[in-house]
Design a protein around this motif. Structure first.
Motif, PDB file in Angstrom:
ATOM      1  N   ILE A 106     -12.128  13.439  34.871  1.00  0.00           N
ATOM      2  CA  ILE A 106     -13.473  13.949  34.576  1.00  0.00           C
ATOM      3  C   ILE A 106     -14.203  14.272  35.866  1.00  0.00           C
ATOM      4  CG2 ILE A 106     -15.745  13.394  33.589  1.00  0.00           C
ATOM      5  CD1 ILE A 106     -14.324  11.890  31.382  1.00  0.00           C
ATOM      6  N   GLU A 107     -14.766  15.467  35.903  1.00  0.00           N
ATOM      7  CA  GLU A 107     -15.568  15.921  37.039  1.00  0.00           C
ATOM      8  C   GLU A 107     -17.034  15.888  36.631  1.00  0.00           C
ATOM      9  OE1 GLU A 107     -14.795  20.047  37.981  1.00  0.00           O
ATOM     10  OE2 GLU A 107     -16.058  19.997  39.776  1.00  0.00           O
ATOM     11  N   LEU A 108     -17.866  15.358  37.502  1.00  0.00           N
ATOM     12  CA  LEU A 108     -19.313  15.388  37.287  1.00  0.00           C
ATOM     13  C   LEU A 108     -19.888  16.381  38.284  1.00  0.00           C
ATOM     14  CD1 LEU A 108     -20.375  13.377  35.130  1.00  0.00           C
ATOM     15  CD2 LEU A 108     -18.387  12.456  36.261  1.00  0.00           C
ATOM     16  N   HIS A 147      -6.182  20.174  32.978  1.00  0.00           N
ATOM     17  CA  HIS A 147      -6.284  19.402  34.222  1.00  0.00           C
ATOM     18  C   HIS A 147      -7.501  18.486  34.228  1.00  0.00           C
ATOM     19  CE1 HIS A 147      -7.034  18.880  38.631  1.00  0.00           C
ATOM     20  NE2 HIS A 147      -5.754  18.647  38.597  1.00  0.00           N
ATOM     21  N   HIS A 148      -8.665  19.018  33.931  1.00  0.00           N
ATOM     22  CA  HIS A 148      -9.857  18.161  33.860  1.00  0.00           C
ATOM     23  C   HIS A 148     -10.958  18.771  32.996  1.00  0.00           C
ATOM     24  CE1 HIS A 148     -10.939  20.683  37.436  1.00  0.00           C
ATOM     25  NE2 HIS A 148     -12.156  20.582  36.969  1.00  0.00           N
ATOM     26  N   ILE A 149     -11.897  17.896  32.625  1.00  0.00           N
ATOM     27  CA  ILE A 149     -13.112  18.311  31.920  1.00  0.00           C
ATOM     28  C   ILE A 149     -14.265  18.107  32.886  1.00  0.00           C
ATOM     29  CG2 ILE A 149     -14.703  17.716  30.032  1.00  0.00           C
ATOM     30  CD1 ILE A 149     -12.313  16.876  28.398  1.00  0.00           C
ATOM     31  N   CYS A 150     -15.144  19.079  32.952  1.00  0.00           N
ATOM     32  CA  CYS A 150     -16.282  18.963  33.860  1.00  0.00           C
ATOM     33  C   CYS A 150     -17.582  18.824  33.075  1.00  0.00           C
ATOM     34  CB  CYS A 150     -16.373  20.185  34.762  1.00  0.00           C
ATOM     35  SG  CYS A 150     -17.858  20.157  35.791  1.00  0.00           S
ATOM     36  N   LEU A 151     -18.275  17.736  33.332  1.00  0.00           N
ATOM     37  CA  LEU A 151     -19.574  17.483  32.708  1.00  0.00           C
ATOM     38  C   LEU A 151     -20.666  17.776  33.729  1.00  0.00           C
ATOM     39  CD1 LEU A 151     -18.665  14.096  31.012  1.00  0.00           C
ATOM     40  CD2 LEU A 151     -18.674  16.361  29.963  1.00  0.00           C
ATOM     41  N   ASN A 191     -19.622  21.760  31.428  1.00  0.00           N
ATOM     42  CA  ASN A 191     -19.708  22.955  32.281  1.00  0.00           C
ATOM     43  C   ASN A 191     -18.428  23.765  32.174  1.00  0.00           C
ATOM     44  OD1 ASN A 191     -19.034  24.308  35.050  1.00  0.00           O
ATOM     45  ND2 ASN A 191     -21.267  24.160  34.993  1.00  0.00           N
ATOM     46  N   HIS A 192     -17.274  23.097  32.354  1.00  0.00           N
ATOM     47  CA  HIS A 192     -16.005  23.818  32.200  1.00  0.00           C
ATOM     48  C   HIS A 192     -14.866  22.876  31.832  1.00  0.00           C
ATOM     49  CE1 HIS A 192     -15.973  22.810  36.602  1.00  0.00           C
ATOM     50  NE2 HIS A 192     -14.702  22.554  36.386  1.00  0.00           N
ATOM     51  N   ILE A 193     -13.818  23.493  31.296  1.00  0.00           N
ATOM     52  CA  ILE A 193     -12.551  22.819  31.056  1.00  0.00           C
ATOM     53  C   ILE A 193     -11.537  23.539  31.932  1.00  0.00           C
ATOM     54  CG2 ILE A 193     -10.741  22.406  29.344  1.00  0.00           C
ATOM     55  CD1 ILE A 193     -13.038  22.049  27.302  1.00  0.00           C
ATOM     56  N   ILE A 252     -14.080  28.365  30.694  1.00  0.00           N
ATOM     57  CA  ILE A 252     -12.685  27.970  30.843  1.00  0.00           C
ATOM     58  C   ILE A 252     -12.346  28.348  32.279  1.00  0.00           C
ATOM     59  CG2 ILE A 252     -10.299  28.384  30.131  1.00  0.00           C
ATOM     60  CD1 ILE A 252     -11.822  27.185  27.837  1.00  0.00           C
ATOM     61  N   GLU A 253     -11.727  27.416  32.988  1.00  0.00           N
ATOM     62  CA  GLU A 253     -11.427  27.634  34.396  1.00  0.00           C
ATOM     63  C   GLU A 253      -9.921  27.540  34.574  1.00  0.00           C
ATOM     64  OE1 GLU A 253     -13.905  25.296  37.200  1.00  0.00           O
ATOM     65  OE2 GLU A 253     -12.015  24.556  37.997  1.00  0.00           O
ATOM     66  N   LEU A 254      -9.299  28.627  35.017  1.00  0.00           N
ATOM     67  CA  LEU A 254      -7.859  28.615  35.267  1.00  0.00           C
ATOM     68  C   LEU A 254      -7.648  28.380  36.756  1.00  0.00           C
ATOM     69  CD1 LEU A 254      -6.796  31.704  33.095  1.00  0.00           C
ATOM     70  CD2 LEU A 254      -6.893  29.297  32.411  1.00  0.00           C
ATOM     71  N   ALA A 283     -16.210  24.644  43.333  1.00  0.00           N
ATOM     72  CA  ALA A 283     -16.446  26.087  43.179  1.00  0.00           C
ATOM     73  C   ALA A 283     -17.843  26.384  42.640  1.00  0.00           C
ATOM     74  CB  ALA A 283     -15.384  26.687  42.266  1.00  0.00           C
ATOM     75  N   GLU A 284     -18.378  25.487  41.810  1.00  0.00           N
ATOM     76  CA  GLU A 284     -19.631  25.788  41.106  1.00  0.00           C
ATOM     77  C   GLU A 284     -20.816  24.968  41.592  1.00  0.00           C
ATOM     78  OE1 GLU A 284     -17.113  24.080  39.872  1.00  0.00           O
ATOM     79  OE2 GLU A 284     -15.930  25.369  38.550  1.00  0.00           O
ATOM     80  N   GLY A 285     -20.574  24.079  42.556  1.00  0.00           N
ATOM     81  CA  GLY A 285     -21.667  23.233  43.036  1.00  0.00           C
ATOM     82  C   GLY A 285     -21.115  21.978  43.679  1.00  0.00           C
TER      83      GLY A 285
HETATM   84 CO    CO Z   1     -13.653  21.673  37.885  1.00  0.00          CO
END
Ligand code: CO
Length: 133
Positions: free
Chosen positions: A126-128, A77-81, A6-8, A53-55, A109-111
């Motif tokens: 890692i963010e799920l 900072h993290h990878i979001c799956l 989803n985002h890095i 890409i998330e800043l 922020a996205e869910g």
């Molecule tokens: Co995130």
């Protein structure tokens, strides 16, 4: 269960300057921008194809992200799956013995999301995420 990246997320000192740099140098479009009072951060998104890409920058000196920035400096900072069902993913990962940061999903922020501890994932946070539609 996991459908895509989803985002890095990248932690930065100056959101405006970083956004401009990523937009100008990489040619990424500038997306949404959000203040997250609960996490004490401000976030800006740059869509990169099907992912983002998330800043992230801290809005207080005491937030977790502020401490991270002070200790480690700017950087990834993290990878979001993304997952279809965050509750099912959490239950399944608990059952598999994953080291979790959150015992139940948090509002991101996205869910709805939870984080895996980097200790169990070769140093990567890692963010799920189950993204809001
Ligand atoms: Co995130």
């Amino acid at each position: 269960m996991i459908t895509k990246i989803n985002h890095i997320a990248i932690v930065v000192n100056d959101l405006d300057a970083s956004l401009e740099a990523y937009h100008t140098m990489l040619g990424l479009p500038i997306g949404e921008r959000k203040v997250m009072p609960e996490q004490e951060v401000e976030i800006a998104f740059l869509p990169a194809g099907d992912s983002l890409i998330e800043l992230i920058t801290p809005t207080t000196a005491e937030s977790g992200v502020a401490k991270y920035l002070a200790k480690r400096g700017e950087g990834m900072h993290h990878i979001c799956l993304e997952v279809e069902d965050v509750d099912a993913a959490l239950a399944e990962m608990k059952a598999r013995g994953a080291q979790l940061i959150n015992d139940s999903p948090i509002q991101a922020a996205e869910g709805r999301a939870f984080f895996l501890h980097p200790k169990g994932t070769q140093g990567v946070l890692i963010e799920l995420l189950q993204a809001d539609k």
